[in-house]
Design an enzyme around this catalytic site. Structure first.
Site, PDB file in Angstrom:
ATOM      1  N   TYR A 178      15.934   3.929  -0.636  1.00  8.76           N
ATOM      2  CA  TYR A 178      15.058   4.752  -0.080  1.00  8.76           C
ATOM      3  C   TYR A 178      15.579   6.090   0.500  1.00  8.76           C
ATOM      4  CZ  TYR A 178      12.029   0.675  -1.696  1.00  8.76           C
ATOM      5  OH  TYR A 178      11.673  -0.237  -2.107  1.00  8.76           O
ATOM      6  N   SER A 192       3.622  -2.379  -4.958  1.00  8.96           N
ATOM      7  CA  SER A 192       2.622  -1.663  -5.572  1.00  8.96           C
ATOM      8  C   SER A 192       1.383  -2.479  -5.954  1.00  8.96           C
ATOM      9  CB  SER A 192       3.305  -1.231  -7.108  1.00  8.96           C
ATOM     10  OG  SER A 192       4.348  -0.301  -6.901  1.00  8.96           O
TER      11      SER A 192
END
Length: 333
Positions: free
Chosen positions: A57, A211
């Protein structure tokens, strides 16, 4: 915020965690460090103890950001990171023949975890996932190396991300897994039919849906024409073209149920994952959305509401694959 046990290996986390990816990557458009730091600290104030990051990330930026935000709070938080992609000498994800390189070699994974510790400025990480499965390396070898780091006190618990049932079983036989992380939401229910959810429940492994809001789609606020040019959702098969038109009907149905309950669609979607026995990690960079998400922990859905949600968003209803064809090659391995 209620604290619950993740899996059966003694790790306790907040009922809702915080996914930090969007704070450091262009994947959802540009981010701002100061805004992200404020959101991270507000999350801690509101009782969130479970923070999810990864070495990929922002190519390490997100781990550094999280380390800054949680300085002085180490004993109050649970930090999870992920390793397992190959990197070039200049710190970028290695790509060969147009494909990202997954590297599960024991020596690579050990070096990666050491790097995560440095960036986080922590002596240990509570939970480390293997980010993707390297089919060229027996999972037993990778987990054995991670297990030695548990014995050394550098990591507390081991997990897998996007792993198939047989891989989960083989890994768990080497060292008890604490968690498996996979996409799961009212918009993506594949783990209910591919054996993953049954496997983790059988083995006493915690399940962490990433998600859980369908990349923002289940909030009811998604507008494709307002996305930043670099937002990866512009190429998401489910969020474009005829698929988007078809899938919008799912959100409309969920939104009607949310309205009847007097809550936001995002809150209903998160409450559903909790009712399924999961620890969701919705991501956001903004405090108002963080506060909205956290409030979902107080929503208890009735059997009738759960039945209505199953009818509105049954398994397999979403039109299109959840990733592009290239990225689908990395999941459920």
């Amino acid at each position: 915020m209620k604290s619950v046990e993740l899996g059966s290996q003694g790790l306790k986390v907040s009922q809702i965690g915080l996914g930090c990816m969007g704070m450091s990557t262009y994947i959802y458009g540009p981010s701002d460090d100061e805004q992200s730091l404020s959101t991270l600290r507000r999350a801690s104030e509101l009782g969130v103890t479970f923070f999810d990051t990864a070495e990929t990330y922002g190519m390490g930026h997100n781990e550094q950001l999280l380390g800054r935000a949680l300085a002085g709070l180490r004993e109050r938080v649970v930090v999870a990171t992920k390793v397992g992609f190959g990197f070039t000498e200049d710190g970028q994800i290695k790509v060969v023949d147009g494909k990202r390189v997954v590297d599960g070699k024991p020596e690579h994974v050990v070096r990666a975890i050491e790097g995560s510790l440095r960036r986080l400025q922590m002596d240990y990480v509570d939970l480390v996932y293997l980010h993707r499965i390297d089919l060229a390396v027996p999972i037993e070898e990778t987990i054995s190396a991670m297990s030695r780091l548990v014995a050394d006190g550098k990591i507390g618990h081991i997990g897998l991300s996007e792993a198939a049932p047989e891989t989960i079983r083989r890994a768990h036989a080497v060292h008890p897994l604490t968690a498996v992380q996979t996409e799961y939401s009212l918009f993506e229910r594949g783990v209910e039919v591919n054996g993953v959810l049954d496997t983790v429940r059988e083995l006493g492994i915690g399940f962490v849906p990433y998600s859980p809001l369908g990349r923002g789609f289940l909030t009811g606020r998604f507008k494709a024409d307002e996305l930043d040019q670099k937002d990866f959702r512009k190429t998401d098969p489910r969020l474009s073209g005829e698929n988007l038109q078809s899938n919008t009907r799912i959100v409309e149905a969920i939104s009607r149920i949310a309205e009847s309950r007097g809550v936001q669609p995002a809150q209903l979607a998160l409450a559903w994952t909790i009712a399924r026995g999961c620890i969701p990690i919705p991501g956001t960079r903004r405090i108002p959305f963080l506060e909205e998400n956290i409030a979902a922990a107080d929503i208890v859905l009735t059997p009738d509401e759960l039945a209505k949600l199953d009818e509105a968003a049954p398994v397999g209803i979403a039109a299109g694959e959840r990733y592009t064809q290239a990225n689908m090659a990395y999941v459920n391995k």
